[in-house]
Structures are given as C-alpha cells and as structure tokens.
Design an enzyme around this catalytic site. Structure first.
Site, PDB file in Angstrom:
ATOM      1  N   ASP A  98      46.978  57.886 -88.384  1.00  0.00           N
ATOM      2  CA  ASP A  98      47.418  59.018 -89.189  1.00  0.00           C
ATOM      3  C   ASP A  98      47.489  58.562 -90.645  1.00  0.00           C
ATOM      4  O   ASP A  98      48.241  57.639 -90.982  1.00  0.00           O
ATOM      5  CB  ASP A  98      48.800  59.492 -88.717  1.00  0.00           C
ATOM      6  CG  ASP A  98      48.936  60.997 -88.763  1.00  0.00           C
ATOM      7  OD1 ASP A  98      48.473  61.582 -89.752  1.00  0.00           O
ATOM      8  OD2 ASP A  98      49.497  61.583 -87.823  1.00  0.00           O
ATOM      9  N   GLU A 241      43.891  67.723 -91.809  1.00  0.00           N
ATOM     10  CA  GLU A 241      44.831  68.815 -91.518  1.00  0.00           C
ATOM     11  C   GLU A 241      44.809  69.789 -92.692  1.00  0.00           C
ATOM     12  O   GLU A 241      45.208  69.441 -93.797  1.00  0.00           O
ATOM     13  CB  GLU A 241      46.243  68.257 -91.324  1.00  0.00           C
ATOM     14  CG  GLU A 241      47.266  69.330 -91.000  1.00  0.00           C
ATOM     15  CD  GLU A 241      48.695  68.813 -91.033  1.00  0.00           C
ATOM     16  OE1 GLU A 241      49.546  69.400 -90.351  1.00  0.00           O
ATOM     17  OE2 GLU A 241      48.969  67.831 -91.751  1.00  0.00           O
ATOM     18  N   ASP A 316      53.720  69.040 -84.421  1.00  0.00           N
ATOM     19  CA  ASP A 316      54.348  70.052 -85.269  1.00  0.00           C
ATOM     20  C   ASP A 316      54.421  71.426 -84.606  1.00  0.00           C
ATOM     21  O   ASP A 316      54.900  72.376 -85.223  1.00  0.00           O
ATOM     22  CB  ASP A 316      53.562  70.207 -86.585  1.00  0.00           C
ATOM     23  CG  ASP A 316      53.802  69.057 -87.546  1.00  0.00           C
ATOM     24  OD1 ASP A 316      54.885  68.437 -87.476  1.00  0.00           O
ATOM     25  OD2 ASP A 316      52.919  68.782 -88.370  1.00  0.00           O
TER      26      ASP A 316
END
Length: 546
Positions: A98, A241, A316
């Site tokens: 990430d 993202e 999330d």
C-alpha cells in the site's frame, strides 16, 4: 491489449492488524500472515495486497506513515518482511504494498522538521498557508470532517490535511519531494514486491488555493513521471484509489499507451445506496438497474483502452453480504451470487479478507461501539446536527469501516483463533458458525465457490479476454450478461434478490458453475431462478441466449 500477468490474477487484500496474530499481543502481524500462506494458496489467489505495515503511530490504522523504510514493531521487523516475501515467492504469490504518498504522519521526520521553521529544507514538502480573518486560509473540508487546515504555533501558519490532522498532505509540486518518493518506491521494488496499491492517488495533484481536491491539472504528469522513474521498467501491478473517477478519467490512468497505472479502483457503484445529492451516510435501498448501469458503463467504456478492477469490499467498506446480500437465512447463497456477478466480468477481481467466508457486518447496538476515527467523527457531527440516535446507528451499522476491520474468523475457538490474547478489536460473535475451519470442512462452502471462480479465471481465456455484453439492463431482479471469445459464449445469470423470478433466453446451456444444484444441461428458454440463484452457462454451439 497485451495479456499482462495481472489480468489473470485474483488479488486478496489483507488488513494485517486483523488477519492473524502470531505472538498473542492481540494485533495481527507478518508472521501471522506467513503462517496462513497455505490457506491463501489453497484458495488460489496469487497476489496479496497488504494494507500498510510501515512504521506508524496508528492515528488512522497505518495510513499515517512515519517511516516508509521500516516496519511497524507491532507487525514485526524488516527481516520478517523479507522472509514473507521469500515464502510468497516459493508459492508463486506476489505482494503489492500500500503506497500512501498523498500524506504522511505528522510524526514523520520530514514534517517534524518542516513545522519548526519556515526556512526548513523540508518546509515545502508540505502545504502551508497563512490564515485569513483570524481563521483558516479557506473553507476546504477534511474527508474525516471539519476543516482541512490545522494551525501550528511554531510558525503561525496552517498546514493542509485532507484526512486526520495527524496526516498532513504532501506538496507534490516540489520536485525534491517527488525524488524522495521515487527513491522509496525503488527501495521496495528492489526488495522484490509485485507492485503498489496507491492510496487516494487522485489527490496528489490538489490545488488547495483553487479548491481542487481530486484530478488536479498536474496529476497525470506526476503519474507519468512516477512510471518513468520507478515501476515503468518492471513487470509490476499498479492500482490507484480514485474516488472521483469517471470512465474517461479511468482511461487516462490505465490506457497502456499513456504509461501511468495498470488499473484504478473507481467507486461509482459503491455510492448507489445513498440519497441522491446526499452524504453516503444518508441511506437508500440499492436499485439493481442503477448498479448494472454503472458496471456496464465501465465494462464497455474501458474496453480496449484500459482495465477494470473488480471489487465489492475493502478495509474502508462494509461487508458486501450484509450490504447487498442477505446475511441471515440466505447468507451462503447471496455471498456466492455476489461473487458470481463480480468474477464473471472483465477485469482483475479483488477479494477482501473474510469475503470468501461470507463474513458479515458487526452487530453493534450503540453508535458509541464504533471506534474507528471516521465513525467517531461522523457520530459527533450527526449528533451535533440533531440526527436521532437510531438513524446514526443505522448508518454506522450499514457502512462504517469498523465492519471490515473485525478480526479474521479462523475457527470456533476463543477469539476465533485470531489471537491467544485480547484482540485489538472485538471479534464478530458469529465466529462460532462462520469461520475458515468450518468452511474448509464443507465442500459446498463459500470458500470452495470462490476457489472455483478463481480457477476459472486462470484457465478460461473467455473471462480475461472475452467481450462483455449486458442483458436485461432494466430488470429489477436479474443481473445477466454474456461473455464471448473465439466462437464461445458464456451466459452469467443471477437473481439478485430473495424472491423467485424467471429468466427467458434461447437455446440450451451447459452448466459451468452454480450456487444451487443444477443439471449438466439446461433449457435457457425459461429458467426459474431461486432466491439469490447464480449460474454460469456455456451456451451450446449454434444456440444463443437473448
């Protein structure tokens, strides 16, 4: 388009804090992940996306990084990270890290130096502005609520933070900052990782003085420079993202000719169960034709010019079987149906840990039970605005990030086998019935259904290369589409709801995979679909479904 390895891959997201604890401290860790590689290999996934494991004070569960070159002690050491990479390589599994480079922690050395003095060489690594009229520079809002500006006494200026105040935004206009990021990315690439998932990457081109958050004017320039200076020379997977993406923007990111990213996460479908024009906490039921319209648009508009990521859940987002399935009497059937809808489409599927078990949202009974920073902020804001407690609770139960962060349910022993200590976050009490040990013992489990879907993607080019043709776009209950490749046609037909419905097609089909018992051959002219029934058929040669 070239047939890159990641087009045949299925990616499994691990939230390390909640996956497996090897030392009894209540927090998942790298050695815990390593101890479960057999399970991930059995499932068939070949890429692991790790949510951040870098050193962090955990103001936002690791998305506030204080040292990109070190591992957070609660997760282990850099040597253990290298060992995990080594063990994954032996199994043909890649790891993608990430990459959180829109912001750092306020405890990062760069920010500690930057806040001390306006003359610091790191000052311009972040975004500072003087206040106006005794308040913040402008009315930009944080995504976690409140002003996006935080005042510092040391220099009498405000810094920008689009997330928590302990997450100051980086200034990508500064070439010295970008060089530091390229250096850090190349460090991880040289360690042998398989790529990066790029957190809120659409924010790095921000222009705060003009109120621009997403998709700033220099965003794609920065990404092309990133590609050129880091992963562009390697065969790596990169996924950004991008909450504000449209298909047109998606093509900018993922068209191979532009030398940016492999694909992006777009979130258009994820926002369909909120009130029009409202906040995502203002709930409304999902309308299936709206969901189909979004997926169909992305499938068709990226064809030949980009690549889709396919996902229902992540760290999330709430658990998909609770959100759009039925997590009670039809939990197994609806979980398999949702998997069929997604994995039958063109793109790279992502599985969030526990999705393959049908893990559900957490049954908290009070808004105060939700402890995530975003949940706390939303609760406080809605109470201040006069919302009823029952409405606040309903919104958090439906969509809070906490739902995704409960520990992985490995077995029916204490704490679901996640830890021998006290877990950092409560285990969902349904772990005695929903867990990996139970799933592996049941040949009809959700786990084995996901295993079968993954195997199809690796062996059937029609799923990775075939065209996509939507059917019944306005039907309120049936999700159906065709995949075509080299004279072969597959029909995916799914009943999205609990009631029994009828699908009318043409010809006959051979059953490839179904979540209900099916005959080998089926008459497609009138299929009676049971609640949440999902089947993939190969249409027999010379026959066609409408």
């Amino acid at each position: 388009m070239a047939e890159s390895w990641w087009k045949k891959s299925v990616i499994y997201q691990i939230y390390p804090r909640s996956f497996c604890d090897s030392n009894g401290d209540g927090v998942g860790d790298l050695n815990g992940i390593r101890s479960k590689l057999w399970y991930l290999e059995k499932l068939g996934v070949d890429v692991l996306w790790l949510s951040p494991v870098y050193r962090s004070p955990n103001a936002d569960n690791g998305y506030d990084i204080s040292d990109y070159y070190d591992i957070s002690p609660e997760y282990g050491t850099m040597d253990e990270m290298k060992l995990l990479l080594q063990e994954c390589r032996k199994r043909g599994i890649r790891i993608i890290m990430d990459l959180v480079v829109n912001h750092t922690s306020d405890e990062h050395r760069w920010f500690q130096e930057a806040r001390r003095s306006k003359s610091s060489p790191y000052r311009d690594f972040y975004i500072w502005r003087p206040g106006k009229n005794g308040g913040p520079p402008n009315d930009l809002q944080s995504n976690f609520g409140g002003s996006a500006w935080e005042y510092t006494e040391e220099t009498g200026e405000y810094y920008l933070h689009f997330y928590g105040k302990k997450q100051p935004d980086l200034n990508w206009e500064n070439p010295a900052l970008r060089r530091e990021i390229w250096k850090m990315m190349n460090y991880w690439i040289d360690l042998g990782i398989g790529g990066f998932r790029m957190d809120v990457i659409d924010l790095i081109g921000k222009v705060p003085d003009r109120g621009i958050k997403e998709n700033g004017p220099r965003l794609h320039e920065y990404l092309q420079e990133m590609n050129r200076e880091t992963f562009g020379r390697k065969d790596l997977l990169t996924v950004g993202e991008c909450w504000g993406a449209t298909p047109e923007i998606g093509r900018l990111y993922s068209d191979p000719a532009r030398h940016e990213l492999s694909m992006i996460f777009q979130f258009e479908q994820i926002q369909l169960d909120k009130q029009p024009g409202g906040h995502r906490w203002d709930l409304k039921p999902l309308e299936l034709p709206e969901l189909k319209a979004v997926f169909n648009k992305w499938q068709q508009e990226l064809e030949g010019h980009g690549w889709n990521s396919l996902f229902w859940s992540n760290h999330d987002l709430p658990r998909i079987v609770s959100r759009w399935g039925n997590d009670r009497e039809y939990r197994v059937e609806s979980a398999k149906m949702l998997a069929t809808v997604l994995h039958g489409m063109k793109g790279t599927p992502y599985i969030y840990q526990g999705e393959e078990l049908g893990m559900t949202n957490v049954p908290f009974s009070s808004p105060d039970d939700f402890t995530d920073v975003e949940s706390r902020n939303v609760c406080a804001e809605r109470r201040a605005a006069g919302y009823a407690e029952a409405d606040i609770l309903a919104s958090l139960q439906a969509k809070a990030r906490d739902n995704a962060r409960t520990p992985m349910q490995w077995n029916a022993t204490a704490q679901a086998g996640f830890t021998t200590g006290t877990p950092w976050y409560p285990v969902n009490p349904n772990y005695t019935a929903i867990n990996a040990e139970q799933a592996l013992a049941d040949e009809n489990s959700i786990f084995y259904y996901y295993q079968a879907l993954i195997a199809l993607r690796k062996t059937q080019p029609i799923l990775t290369q075939g065209s996509f043709e939507p059917l019944l776009p306005d039907d309120p209950d049936i999700y159906a589409y065709l995949r075509r490749w080299n004279g072969k046609t597959w029909l995916v037909v799914c009943n999205f709801h609990q009631k029994q419905v009828t699908f009318c097609g043409k010809g006959r089909g051979r059953t490839i995979l179904s979540n209900y018992p099916q005959p080998e051959l089926a008459d497609l002219q009138q299929l009676s679909l049971r609640p949440y029934e999902a089947t993939i058929y190969e249409i027999l040669e010379g026959e066609e479904s409408s």
